[in-house]
Design a protein around this motif. Structure first.
Motif, PDB file in Angstrom:
ATOM      1  N   PRO A 192     -14.706   1.581 -26.621  1.00  0.00           N
ATOM      2  CA  PRO A 192     -15.631   2.082 -27.637  1.00  0.00           C
ATOM      3  C   PRO A 192     -15.844   3.583 -27.441  1.00  0.00           C
ATOM      4  O   PRO A 192     -15.694   4.104 -26.323  1.00  0.00           O
ATOM      5  CB  PRO A 192     -16.910   1.285 -27.364  1.00  0.00           C
ATOM      6  N   GLU A 193     -16.209   4.250 -28.500  1.00  0.00           N
ATOM      7  CA  GLU A 193     -16.426   5.699 -28.416  1.00  0.00           C
ATOM      8  C   GLU A 193     -17.607   6.043 -27.524  1.00  0.00           C
ATOM      9  O   GLU A 193     -17.747   7.184 -27.082  1.00  0.00           O
ATOM     10  CB  GLU A 193     -16.649   6.247 -29.836  1.00  0.00           C
ATOM     11  N   THR A 194     -18.447   5.049 -27.217  1.00  0.00           N
ATOM     12  CA  THR A 194     -19.638   5.263 -26.395  1.00  0.00           C
ATOM     13  C   THR A 194     -19.398   4.996 -24.905  1.00  0.00           C
ATOM     14  O   THR A 194     -20.347   4.949 -24.131  1.00  0.00           O
ATOM     15  CB  THR A 194     -20.770   4.330 -26.873  1.00  0.00           C
ATOM     16  N   PHE A 222      -9.568   4.980 -28.523  1.00  0.00           N
ATOM     17  CA  PHE A 222     -10.993   4.811 -28.783  1.00  0.00           C
ATOM     18  C   PHE A 222     -11.204   4.200 -30.163  1.00  0.00           C
ATOM     19  O   PHE A 222     -10.537   4.581 -31.126  1.00  0.00           O
ATOM     20  CB  PHE A 222     -11.725   6.160 -28.716  1.00  0.00           C
ATOM     21  N   HIS A 223     -12.140   3.246 -30.227  1.00  0.00           N
ATOM     22  CA  HIS A 223     -12.436   2.643 -31.525  1.00  0.00           C
ATOM     23  C   HIS A 223     -13.811   1.990 -31.509  1.00  0.00           C
ATOM     24  O   HIS A 223     -14.109   1.172 -30.639  1.00  0.00           O
ATOM     25  CB  HIS A 223     -11.397   1.575 -31.891  1.00  0.00           C
ATOM     26  N   SER A 248     -18.221   1.599 -32.021  1.00  0.00           N
ATOM     27  CA  SER A 248     -19.410   1.992 -31.264  1.00  0.00           C
ATOM     28  C   SER A 248     -19.778   1.021 -30.161  1.00  0.00           C
ATOM     29  O   SER A 248     -20.669   1.300 -29.356  1.00  0.00           O
ATOM     30  CB  SER A 248     -20.608   2.107 -32.222  1.00  0.00           C
ATOM     31  N   ALA A 274     -14.071  -2.642 -30.410  1.00  0.00           N
ATOM     32  CA  ALA A 274     -12.867  -2.247 -29.679  1.00  0.00           C
ATOM     33  C   ALA A 274     -11.933  -3.441 -29.496  1.00  0.00           C
ATOM     34  O   ALA A 274     -10.706  -3.323 -29.634  1.00  0.00           O
ATOM     35  CB  ALA A 274     -13.246  -1.653 -28.321  1.00  0.00           C
TER      36      ALA A 274
END
Length: 319
Positions: A100-102, A120-121, A123, A128
């Motif tokens: 996740p981007e986080t 990355f994919h 939140s 993901a």
């Protein structure tokens, strides 16, 4: 259907495959936890595992059993990605990890250090996972689930085998719940070899997909809010084998708030001299909820990881 007896037997087999690649973590007596209620508390310290998390066990179990060649792809909030990346490096596998981007920076850096490719994919971890599964459907990769896989579950179950060897009598075990691989593995071993032991599953109120699904008797979609226990956040697959396994081996589900998780992170640092991530403190938070009824009993709390965000930890300790 993958039964808990089959999962326990698979854990015995997985242990032989992964023993040389993992650290047998200690079972450490608590310094202070449980004293108020005359309970004997022991911490299964997976926070001391080679990658800082139990996830290495399942990843090494899966990749050591993987006979197909070609590129592999998996998804993770961080810890499974770290474990899978190290396993891929050790076993010379081609691995891509969708995050996740986080994702916490410290976890990302560890994954990259082992040479895995990173995408990355979304939140949160569930998004993901969906992306990794979609990429695998193209035929370019073989998908490795972080939890919905018999070999992954068997690897996590090796923790249960160690607990039963390290402690003669275990009355209760507290385990954090995310996708269910950890509690399905440990719970299956416990119920197969020590059926009188109570298994408590602990969920974060802010991300409670497995807890809600157990209550409903089917996979349900829940809202995922930010949580200190980010390693156990996200949804579960519609066809997950962890739901029936977890339902069969868990005696009681407890849900804990962010305040309870933060309090337990602080208590582990100040009372037990152990810095752990929120997903590990979650198990302690669950124990605190019911500690008053466990007087005189021996309780094991599984500390599943220590790959915490330093800024988050600093804020919790200062607060």
């Amino acid at each position: 259907m993958f039964t808990f007896q089959e999962a326990a037997a698979a854990s015995v087999q997985a242990r032989r495959r992964i023993k040389q690649h993992i650290y047998e973590t200690p079972l450490i007596p608590a310094r202070k936890t449980g004293q108020d209620h005359a309970a004997k508390v022991l911490f299964k310290a997976e926070n001391f595992q080679l990658t800082g998390s139990f996830k290495l066990r399942g990843a090494m179990s899966k990749l050591s059993a993987q006979r197909q060649g070609g590129p592999l792809i998996t998804a993770s909030s961080g810890n499974h990605g770290i474990g899978a990346s190290l396993a891929a490096q050790k076993l010379d596998k081609n691995l891509t990890v969708v995050l996740p981007e986080t994702v916490i920076t410290t976890k990302l850096d560890k994954i990259k250090s082992y040479g895995a490719k990173v995408l990355f994919h979304g939140s949160e971890a569930g998004l993901a996972e969906q992306h990794a599964q979609d990429l695998a459907k193209s035929g370019s990769y073989t998908y490795i689930s972080p939890y919905n896989d018999p070999d992954i579950i068997a690897g996590q179950g090796t923790i249960g085998l160690e607990i039963l060897e390290q402690c003669e009598t275990v009355d209760n075990v507290f385990i954090s719940m995310g996708g269910g691989g950890l509690i399905s593995g440990i719970g299956s071993v416990i119920k197969a070899f020590s059926p009188k032991t109570m298994v408590y599953g602990v969920a974060a109120t802010n991300s409670r997909a497995l807890a809600a699904s157990i209550a409903a008797g089917r996979v349900v979609v829940t809202e995922h809010l930010p949580t200190l226990a980010e390693a156990v956040s996200g949804g579960i697959d519609e066809d997950t084998i962890t739901l029936p396994l977890a339902t069969g081996v868990i005696d009681e589900v407890i849900e804990c708030t962010e305040e309870e998780i933060a309090s337990s992170m602080k208590a582990l640092a100040l009372d037990e001299n152990m810095l752990v991530e929120g997903s590990a403190a979650l198990a302690l938070a669950g124990f605190k909820r019911v500690a008053s009824k466990l007087a005189g009993q021996t309780t094991v709390i599984v500390l599943c990881g220590a790959n915490f965000d330093q800024d988050v930890m600093r804020n919790i300790l200062i607060d």
